[in-house]
Design an enzyme around this catalytic site. Structure first.
Site, PDB file in Angstrom:
ATOM      1  N   HIS A 196     -14.619   3.319  40.051  1.00 55.35           N
ATOM      2  CA  HIS A 196     -15.954   3.459  40.370  1.00 55.35           C
ATOM      3  C   HIS A 196     -16.908   3.677  39.237  1.00 55.35           C
ATOM      4  O   HIS A 196     -16.640   3.282  38.171  1.00 55.35           O
ATOM      5  CB  HIS A 196     -15.800   5.082  41.159  1.00 55.35           C
ATOM      6  CG  HIS A 196     -15.392   6.085  40.067  1.00 55.35           C
ATOM      7  ND1 HIS A 196     -15.935   6.387  38.991  1.00 55.35           N
ATOM      8  CD2 HIS A 196     -14.526   7.160  40.405  1.00 55.35           C
ATOM      9  CE1 HIS A 196     -15.309   7.404  38.338  1.00 55.35           C
ATOM     10  NE2 HIS A 196     -14.203   7.787  39.359  1.00 55.35           N
ATOM     11  N   HIS A 254     -15.826   5.239  35.764  1.00 52.64           N
ATOM     12  CA  HIS A 254     -15.115   4.209  34.946  1.00 52.64           C
ATOM     13  C   HIS A 254     -15.978   3.071  34.466  1.00 52.64           C
ATOM     14  O   HIS A 254     -15.571   2.905  33.286  1.00 52.64           O
ATOM     15  CB  HIS A 254     -13.922   3.621  35.824  1.00 52.64           C
ATOM     16  CG  HIS A 254     -13.145   4.606  36.605  1.00 52.64           C
ATOM     17  ND1 HIS A 254     -12.884   4.289  38.020  1.00 52.64           N
ATOM     18  CD2 HIS A 254     -12.497   5.710  36.283  1.00 52.64           C
ATOM     19  CE1 HIS A 254     -12.232   5.338  38.407  1.00 52.64           C
ATOM     20  NE2 HIS A 254     -11.866   6.330  37.262  1.00 52.64           N
ATOM     21  N   CYS A 276      -0.521  19.617  37.241  1.00 51.00           N
ATOM     22  CA  CYS A 276      -1.403  19.089  38.029  1.00 51.00           C
ATOM     23  C   CYS A 276      -1.059  17.581  38.002  1.00 51.00           C
ATOM     24  O   CYS A 276      -1.423  16.773  37.141  1.00 51.00           O
ATOM     25  CB  CYS A 276      -2.920  19.191  37.762  1.00 51.00           C
ATOM     26  SG  CYS A 276      -3.927  18.558  38.604  1.00 51.00           S
ATOM     27  N   CYS A 327      -4.265  15.367  37.206  1.00 52.44           N
ATOM     28  CA  CYS A 327      -4.608  15.158  35.881  1.00 52.44           C
ATOM     29  C   CYS A 327      -3.339  14.534  35.435  1.00 52.44           C
ATOM     30  O   CYS A 327      -3.599  14.031  34.228  1.00 52.44           O
ATOM     31  CB  CYS A 327      -4.809  16.445  35.344  1.00 52.44           C
ATOM     32  SG  CYS A 327      -6.244  17.441  35.878  1.00 52.44           S
ATOM     33  N   CYS A 364      -5.942  23.571  40.242  1.00 51.64           N
ATOM     34  CA  CYS A 364      -6.724  22.983  38.844  1.00 51.64           C
ATOM     35  C   CYS A 364      -8.146  22.929  38.832  1.00 51.64           C
ATOM     36  O   CYS A 364      -8.630  22.788  40.129  1.00 51.64           O
ATOM     37  CB  CYS A 364      -6.281  21.625  38.897  1.00 51.64           C
ATOM     38  SG  CYS A 364      -6.921  20.596  37.782  1.00 51.64           S
ATOM     39  N   HIS A 407      -9.406  19.205  40.154  1.00 53.50           N
ATOM     40  CA  HIS A 407      -8.976  18.712  41.271  1.00 53.50           C
ATOM     41  C   HIS A 407      -8.854  19.700  42.286  1.00 53.50           C
ATOM     42  O   HIS A 407      -9.121  19.206  43.447  1.00 53.50           O
ATOM     43  CB  HIS A 407      -7.595  17.980  41.118  1.00 53.50           C
ATOM     44  CG  HIS A 407      -7.563  16.938  40.538  1.00 53.50           C
ATOM     45  ND1 HIS A 407      -7.197  16.782  38.993  1.00 53.50           N
ATOM     46  CD2 HIS A 407      -7.773  15.512  40.806  1.00 53.50           C
ATOM     47  CE1 HIS A 407      -7.449  15.510  38.594  1.00 53.50           C
ATOM     48  NE2 HIS A 407      -7.531  14.641  39.498  1.00 53.50           N
ATOM     49  N   LYS A 421     -19.357  16.070  39.151  1.00 50.84           N
ATOM     50  CA  LYS A 421     -18.687  14.951  38.479  1.00 50.84           C
ATOM     51  C   LYS A 421     -18.416  13.969  39.562  1.00 50.84           C
ATOM     52  O   LYS A 421     -17.589  14.411  40.485  1.00 50.84           O
ATOM     53  CB  LYS A 421     -17.415  15.394  37.503  1.00 50.84           C
ATOM     54  CG  LYS A 421     -16.773  14.221  36.940  1.00 50.84           C
ATOM     55  CD  LYS A 421     -15.468  14.632  36.070  1.00 50.84           C
ATOM     56  CE  LYS A 421     -14.816  13.375  35.624  1.00 50.84           C
ATOM     57  NZ  LYS A 421     -13.294  13.504  35.865  1.00 50.84           N
ATOM     58  N   LYS A 427     -13.891   9.825  43.192  1.00 53.85           N
ATOM     59  CA  LYS A 427     -13.442   9.344  44.570  1.00 53.85           C
ATOM     60  C   LYS A 427     -12.661  10.325  45.349  1.00 53.85           C
ATOM     61  O   LYS A 427     -13.077  10.412  46.546  1.00 53.85           O
ATOM     62  CB  LYS A 427     -12.273   8.269  44.370  1.00 53.85           C
ATOM     63  CG  LYS A 427     -13.050   7.094  44.057  1.00 53.85           C
ATOM     64  CD  LYS A 427     -12.997   6.047  45.154  1.00 53.85           C
ATOM     65  CE  LYS A 427     -14.264   4.681  45.196  1.00 53.85           C
ATOM     66  NZ  LYS A 427     -14.301   4.189  46.471  1.00 53.85           N
TER      67      LYS A 427
HETATM   68  N1  MSP Z   1      -5.221   7.184  32.601  1.00 49.43           N
HETATM   69  C1  MSP Z   1      -5.979   8.284  31.989  1.00 49.43           C
HETATM   70  C2  MSP Z   1      -6.318   7.723  30.642  1.00 49.43           C
HETATM   71  C3  MSP Z   1      -5.258   7.352  29.703  1.00 49.43           C
HETATM   72  S1  MSP Z   1      -6.088   6.649  28.225  1.00 49.43           S
HETATM   73  C4  MSP Z   1      -4.648   6.927  27.198  1.00 49.43           C
HETATM   74  C5  MSP Z   1      -7.156   8.811  32.663  1.00 49.43           C
HETATM   75  N2  MSP Z   1      -7.391   7.775  33.805  1.00 49.43           N
HETATM   76  S2  MSP Z   1      -8.596   7.935  34.840  1.00 49.43           S
HETATM   77  O1  MSP Z   1      -8.807   6.598  35.409  1.00 49.43           O
HETATM   78  O2  MSP Z   1      -8.543   8.982  35.334  1.00 49.43           O
HETATM   79  O3  MSP Z   1      -9.924   8.143  33.998  1.00 49.43           O
HETATM   80  C6  MSP Z   1     -10.525   7.391  33.008  1.00 49.43           C
HETATM   81  C7  MSP Z   1     -11.613   7.583  32.305  1.00 49.43           C
HETATM   82  O4  MSP Z   1     -12.761   7.653  33.410  1.00 49.43           O
HETATM   83  C8  MSP Z   1     -11.631   8.910  31.515  1.00 49.43           C
HETATM   84  O5  MSP Z   1     -12.413   8.605  30.426  1.00 49.43           O
HETATM   85  C9  MSP Z   1     -12.880   9.793  32.540  1.00 49.43           C
HETATM   86  O6  MSP Z   1     -13.516  10.722  31.615  1.00 49.43           O
HETATM   87  C10 MSP Z   1     -13.718   8.686  33.181  1.00 49.43           C
HETATM   88  N3  MSP Z   1     -14.222   9.158  34.216  1.00 49.43           N
HETATM   89  C11 MSP Z   1     -13.846   9.576  35.208  1.00 49.43           C
HETATM   90  N4  MSP Z   1     -14.867  10.071  36.193  1.00 49.43           N
HETATM   91  C12 MSP Z   1     -15.920   9.801  35.360  1.00 49.43           C
HETATM   92  C13 MSP Z   1     -17.241  10.236  35.517  1.00 49.43           C
HETATM   93  N5  MSP Z   1     -17.787  10.770  36.810  1.00 49.43           N
HETATM   94  N6  MSP Z   1     -18.117   9.925  34.633  1.00 49.43           N
HETATM   95  C14 MSP Z   1     -17.680   9.608  33.519  1.00 49.43           C
HETATM   96  N7  MSP Z   1     -16.515   9.245  33.107  1.00 49.43           N
HETATM   97  C15 MSP Z   1     -15.626   9.365  33.953  1.00 49.43           C
HETATM   98  O7  MSP Z   1      -7.744   9.708  32.583  1.00 49.43           O
END
Ligand code: MSP
Length: 510
Positions: free
Chosen positions: A17, A20, A126, A129, A151, A154, A301, A304
């Protein structure tokens, strides 16, 4: 100089999304910037594929975890990099052999050095997380979870994990971590994240459970194959397994240490657990951990799981890739939260890109064609503007050193804004009517062309395609990325302007 930048590796339980994408574009912008400085640059991204969250998602979809992760990586995560025009140098999957080999070496090293022990354990976990939670991380549930603790991220209940497993002696690193934060204030940024982590560590650290034995979707603990490594512990190692840790010393020496661009929610893993692991393994501490803010949609925040998710291509298909990249890099202060709305995107697209930059470029090129037959007057820029081009180039470059991407974009746009004002003030179409003002007209147009070129160079890391089109339009023969970005004010003006391909077409909303 070397510059190694990483994104987090993303969970493949779902498709990407814009939260990311925000992170990935920021890392890509920094990497492109450093390449244009001539730095020995490397950008890594990838996917985090083990653990219970992925395993359960695969099971819920009645496929094996391998089938699930292969499908998501190939159909969603790798194509997402094309959608965003990301020039990553490598892509690591934690299911690859190179990762497993490095993880097992690293772990064995910690074990041999006495940083890992076997113990009993009970904690709240969790799965969303993939993190053990302390009571302070939980809040009161609402709706179907009324009366339970959930959590805070979540909004779902945690699960009690009671197992005998392996522990990492994280508690031993408290003093060294505090010393790290105090002696290297730039190590964790921005200051808000640094302060939060410092006080978290100052309260004392618990040892960390780093293995699980109730499922096997993971990397086996090298000395005990009834356990797999805790997903976060192994995921953090991707930053070194991808550059040859324990296998290719030359590559490792060349790239390490890295700069990690992460969301603030996962800064704790990167700037508390990861440096402790590095200290224990005797490798250099990362260069920097930058915790950016969250993209908020409707004040929350974006995620999905909460159904506020927007996929990047929903935006790029309407506004184009460069507008996407520009919007997120300029509209949000890097390090703070930022709200996304379609209205804001649309209004900035038209005001800043179409009317601001696009219009300026087509007017300047049209005037050079009209008044000088396409030949760019080879005269110096007007002093005050030449000084502005130089000072904004410096500001943009020092902002990037501080990871203040929005400020670097702002520097480029203050040139665009100034030139728009300059045209209004100098009225070249009036000058053109008076033969005695020919030299002044030449100076005004030469100044505009030079300023546009400086803006094109400074914007190339953010908007690669539009910057190249603009560069072509003002007669640049080579690639704009061949320019040295620290000298963006000094590029060599070509003889003639060229055709300008449309930069930012008007978007009709339906
Ligand atoms: N797999 C772990 C990271 C491991 S790194 C050794 C993880 N993955 S994640 O897919 O859930 O999230 C990846 C990144 O996306 C995180 O930095 C998280 O902060 C970022 N984001 C997820 N949703 C977000 C927003 N709504 N806004 C900005 N960044 C966001 O965590």
């Amino acid at each position: 100089m070397g510059f190694y930048v990483t994104t987090p590796i993303f969970y493949v339980n779902d498709v990407p999304h814009i939260g990311h994408a925000y992170n990935i574009v920021a890392a890509d912008t920094l990497a492109r910037w450093h390449r244009m400085r001539g730095d020995d640059t490397w950008m890594l991204t990838g996917t985090d594929e083990h653990g219970q969250k992925i395993l359960r998602t695969a099971m819920a979809n009645s496929v094996s975890p391998t089938e699930w992760t292969d499908k998501l990586v190939e159909n969603a995560w790798k194509p997402n990099l094309e959608v965003l025009n990301v020039a990553n140098d490598d892509f690591i999957r934690t299911t690859e052999d190179r990762h497993r080999v490095g993880v097992q070496k690293f772990l064995q090293r910690l074990y041999d050095a006495g940083f890992i022990y076997h113990g009993e354990f009970e904690a709240e976990y969790c799965v969303g997380c993939e993190e053990y939670k302390t009571p302070g991380d939980l809040v009161d549930g609402v709706g179907e979870y009324e009366g339970q603790s959930v959590c805070a991220i979540h909004s779902r209940p945690t699960e009690t994990v009671k197992e005998a497993n392996y522990f990492f002696k994280l508690s031993e690193f408290q003093d060294r971590l505090l010393e790290l934060y105090d002696t290297r204030p730039d190590y964790v940024q921005p200051a808000s994240v640094r302060n939060e982590l410092r006080s978290f560590v100052a309260q004392g650290l618990n040892d960390l459970s780093i293995s699980r034995s109730t499922f096997d979707w993971g990397i086996k603990v090298p000395w005990d194959d009834s356990h797999v490594v805790y997903v976060w512990f192994e995921a953090l190692m991707n930053y070194i397994t991808a550059i040859g840790y324990g296998v290719d010393d030359e590559q490792f020496e060349r790239r390490w240490p890295g700069n990690h661009i992460v969301g603030k929610d996962i800064a704790r893993f990167h700037a508390v657990i990861w440096p402790a692991m590095q200290m224990a393994a005797g490798i250099e501490i990362s260069e920097r951990v930058y915790g950016h803010g969250w993209l908020l949609v409707g004040g929350e925040k974006m995620s999905k799981s909460k159904a506020t998710g927007i996929e990047p291509k929903q935006i790029t298909e309407v506004f184009g890739i460069d507008a996407f990249r520009y919007y997120f890099m300029s509209a949000i202060h890097f390090g703070s939260d930022g709200s996304f709305s379609w209205e804001d995107l649309d209004s900035r697209y038209h005001a800043e890109l179409a009317n601001g930059l696009g219009n300026l470029a087509s007017r300047v090129i049209a005037m050079v064609n009209k008044y000088f037959g396409g030949e760019i007057p080879q005269v110096p820029s007007e002093d005050a503007l030449a000084e502005l081009f130089r000072s904004e180039t410096d500001r943009a470059n020092s902002s990037i050193d501080e990871f203040q991407i929005h400020d670097a974009v702002d520097a480029a746009f203050s040139i665009v804004d100034r030139l728009n004002g300059y045209i209004t003030e100098t009225t070249p179409w009036q000058l053109a009517k008076d033969e005695s003002k020919r030299d002044r007209l030449a100076e005004v147009l030469a100044t505009n062309v030079r300023g546009l070129g400086t803006a094109a160079i400074l914007l190339a890391p953010v908007m690669p395609e539009s910057a190249q089109k603009l560069w072509r339009g003002i007669g640049g023969a080579d690639e704009v990325t061949d320019q040295r970005i620290q000298n963006a004010h000094e590029w060599e003006v070509p003889a003639r302007v060229d055709e300008l391909s449309p930069l930012f077409p008007r978007i009709e909303q339906n």
